[in-house]
Design a protein around this motif. Structure first.
Motif, PDB file in Angstrom:
ATOM      1  N   LYS A 165       0.534  -1.228  -0.191  1.00  0.00           N
ATOM      2  CA  LYS A 165       0.128  -0.239   0.086  1.00  0.00           C
ATOM      3  C   LYS A 165       0.972   1.270   0.216  1.00  0.00           C
ATOM      4  O   LYS A 165       0.848   2.686  -1.227  1.00  0.00           O
ATOM      5  CB  LYS A 165      -1.573   0.348   1.106  1.00  0.00           C
ATOM      6  N   PRO A 166       1.837   1.312   0.675  1.00  0.00           N
ATOM      7  CA  PRO A 166       3.139   2.970   0.757  1.00  0.00           C
ATOM      8  C   PRO A 166       3.198   2.432  -0.436  1.00  0.00           C
ATOM      9  O   PRO A 166       3.300   3.792  -1.379  1.00  0.00           O
ATOM     10  CB  PRO A 166       3.672   2.756   2.069  1.00  0.00           C
ATOM     11  N   VAL A 167       3.696   1.994  -1.246  1.00  0.00           N
ATOM     12  CA  VAL A 167       4.048   2.021  -1.846  1.00  0.00           C
ATOM     13  C   VAL A 167       2.965   2.857  -3.576  1.00  0.00           C
ATOM     14  O   VAL A 167       3.765   3.510  -4.743  1.00  0.00           O
ATOM     15  CB  VAL A 167       5.341   0.444  -2.705  1.00  0.00           C
ATOM     16  N   THR A 169      11.415   0.987   2.717  1.00  0.00           N
ATOM     17  CA  THR A 169      10.428   0.018   2.888  1.00  0.00           C
ATOM     18  C   THR A 169      10.973  -1.456   2.934  1.00  0.00           C
ATOM     19  O   THR A 169      12.141  -1.623   2.338  1.00  0.00           O
ATOM     20  CB  THR A 169       9.604  -0.217   2.260  1.00  0.00           C
ATOM     21  N   GLU A 170      10.180  -2.490   3.693  1.00  0.00           N
ATOM     22  CA  GLU A 170      10.328  -3.820   3.708  1.00  0.00           C
ATOM     23  C   GLU A 170      10.199  -4.364   2.313  1.00  0.00           C
ATOM     24  O   GLU A 170      10.753  -5.519   2.346  1.00  0.00           O
ATOM     25  CB  GLU A 170       9.908  -4.054   5.395  1.00  0.00           C
ATOM     26  N   ASP A 171       9.241  -4.168   2.231  1.00  0.00           N
ATOM     27  CA  ASP A 171       7.903  -4.024   1.468  1.00  0.00           C
ATOM     28  C   ASP A 171       8.965  -4.081  -0.351  1.00  0.00           C
ATOM     29  O   ASP A 171       9.195  -5.298  -1.027  1.00  0.00           O
ATOM     30  CB  ASP A 171       7.184  -3.720   0.355  1.00  0.00           C
ATOM     31  N   GLN A 172      10.066  -2.910  -0.611  1.00  0.00           N
ATOM     32  CA  GLN A 172      10.952  -3.450  -1.271  1.00  0.00           C
ATOM     33  C   GLN A 172      11.563  -4.183  -1.194  1.00  0.00           C
ATOM     34  O   GLN A 172      12.257  -5.071  -2.306  1.00  0.00           O
ATOM     35  CB  GLN A 172      11.705  -1.511  -1.474  1.00  0.00           C
ATOM     36  N   LYS A 173      12.298  -4.061  -0.108  1.00  0.00           N
ATOM     37  CA  LYS A 173      13.299  -5.841  -0.121  1.00  0.00           C
ATOM     38  C   LYS A 173      12.620  -7.518  -0.193  1.00  0.00           C
ATOM     39  O   LYS A 173      13.363  -7.692  -0.884  1.00  0.00           O
ATOM     40  CB  LYS A 173      13.833  -5.246   1.509  1.00  0.00           C
TER      41      LYS A 173
END
Ligand code: HXC
Length: 257
Positions: free
Chosen positions: A201-203, A236-240
């Protein structure tokens, strides 16, 4: 929350707002605008919602701002009440918003659809800015968003004559992302929203902000905005997770979805 002129529900990670004033073809009264804004803000604030769909009926997405409510207002009434300002606030909602449009999307209805991030239209959708026939001009952003969406020639013709555009012409002109059969409209819009809601969501918010920067800045400023956005993604953790999942040949399991 109980609303009087809209229905809301959540399906999975998608929030659905249905305009529900059939006797007036979903004419957008002041109350309706406030309800739509409140519902969109509630979904925006909910981490469990990753995308929002706004739709009307098969006959009308919305036939405009409420003419009967506006007719007797004075210019000063409108200034003092900051009439239409709820729509500016709606444009500031950060969660991706899809308009699923069937039937009439006229005046404020067309403008509401354009406030959404993109439009999926049914084959019977009709878009227009007929305000000039009422002795006024668009008031919810139509003269600006329509011109940016389809260019000066077509926007000027529509705003000056009130001509209505069908779904296929709207798609060819770049006003709508996709045209689908009417029976498939809601399903297609909900599926598309679910796809977006499966991302971080943040991305997705950063992506929406970056595309919107194209409408509010020069190319150089917009590219700088984008660059800051992609650098923020790397915080963000989501990029990793997304990049690790690619390397490990598995689906990404985003934390923020
Ligand atoms: C209030 C509306 C309305 C509207 C329809 N209705 N549009 N009421 N505001 N914008 C009401 C009608 O009065 C009628 O109520 C009922 O909905 C059904 O509409 P009909 O006209 O009987 O339906 P139909 O014959 O199928 O025609 C559909 C239509 C027509 C072509 C969409 O309703 C129409 O032209 N509507 C107005 C479209 C328009 O001009 N929109 C722009 C508004 S100005 P009753 O009680 O009679 O049954 C705007 C921006 C303003 O949006 C910003 C600047 C100030």
């Amino acid at each position: 929350t109980q609303y009087s002129l809209i229905l809301t529900e959540q399906r999975g990670r998608v929030g659905l707002i249905t305009l529900n004033r059939p006797e007036a073809l979903n004419a957008l009264s002041d109350t309706m605008g406030r309800e739509i804004l409140a519902a969109a803000r509630a979904f925006d604030a909910d981490p469990g919602v990753g995308a929002i769909v706004i739709t009307g009926s098969s006959r009308a997405f919305a036939a405009g701002a409420d003419i009967k409510e506006m007719a007797s207002k004075s210019s000063v009434d409108m200034y003092l009440a900051d009439w239409f300002s709820a729509w500016d606030e709606l444009a500031r909602v950060r969660t991706p918003l899809i308009a699923a449009v069937a039937g009439h999307a006229l005046g404020g209805g067309c403008e509401l659809a354009m406030i959404a991030d993109f439009i999926i239209a049914a084959e019977n959708a009709k878009f227009g800015q007929p305000e000039i026939k009422l002795g006024v001009i668009p008031g919810m952003g139509g003269s600006q968003r329509l011109t940016r969406a389809i260019g000066k020639a077509k926007a000027m013709e529509m705003v000056l004559t009130g001509r209505v555009m069908g779904a296929l012409e709207a798609e060819a002109a770049g006003l709508v992302a996709r045209v689908v059969p009417i029976d498939a409209l809601l399903e297609e819009a909900m599926e598309t929203a679910a796809t977006i809601a499966s991302m971080s969501k943040p991305v997705a918010m950063i992506a929406k902000e970056a595309v919107n920067a194209a409408f509010e800045s020069t190319l150089a400023e917009g590219v700088r905005h984008e660059r800051r956005g992609i650098f923020a993604c790397f915080a963000t953790e989501d990029q990793k997770e997304g990049m690790a999942a690619f390397t490990e040949k598995r689906p990404a399991n985003f934390k923020h979805r």
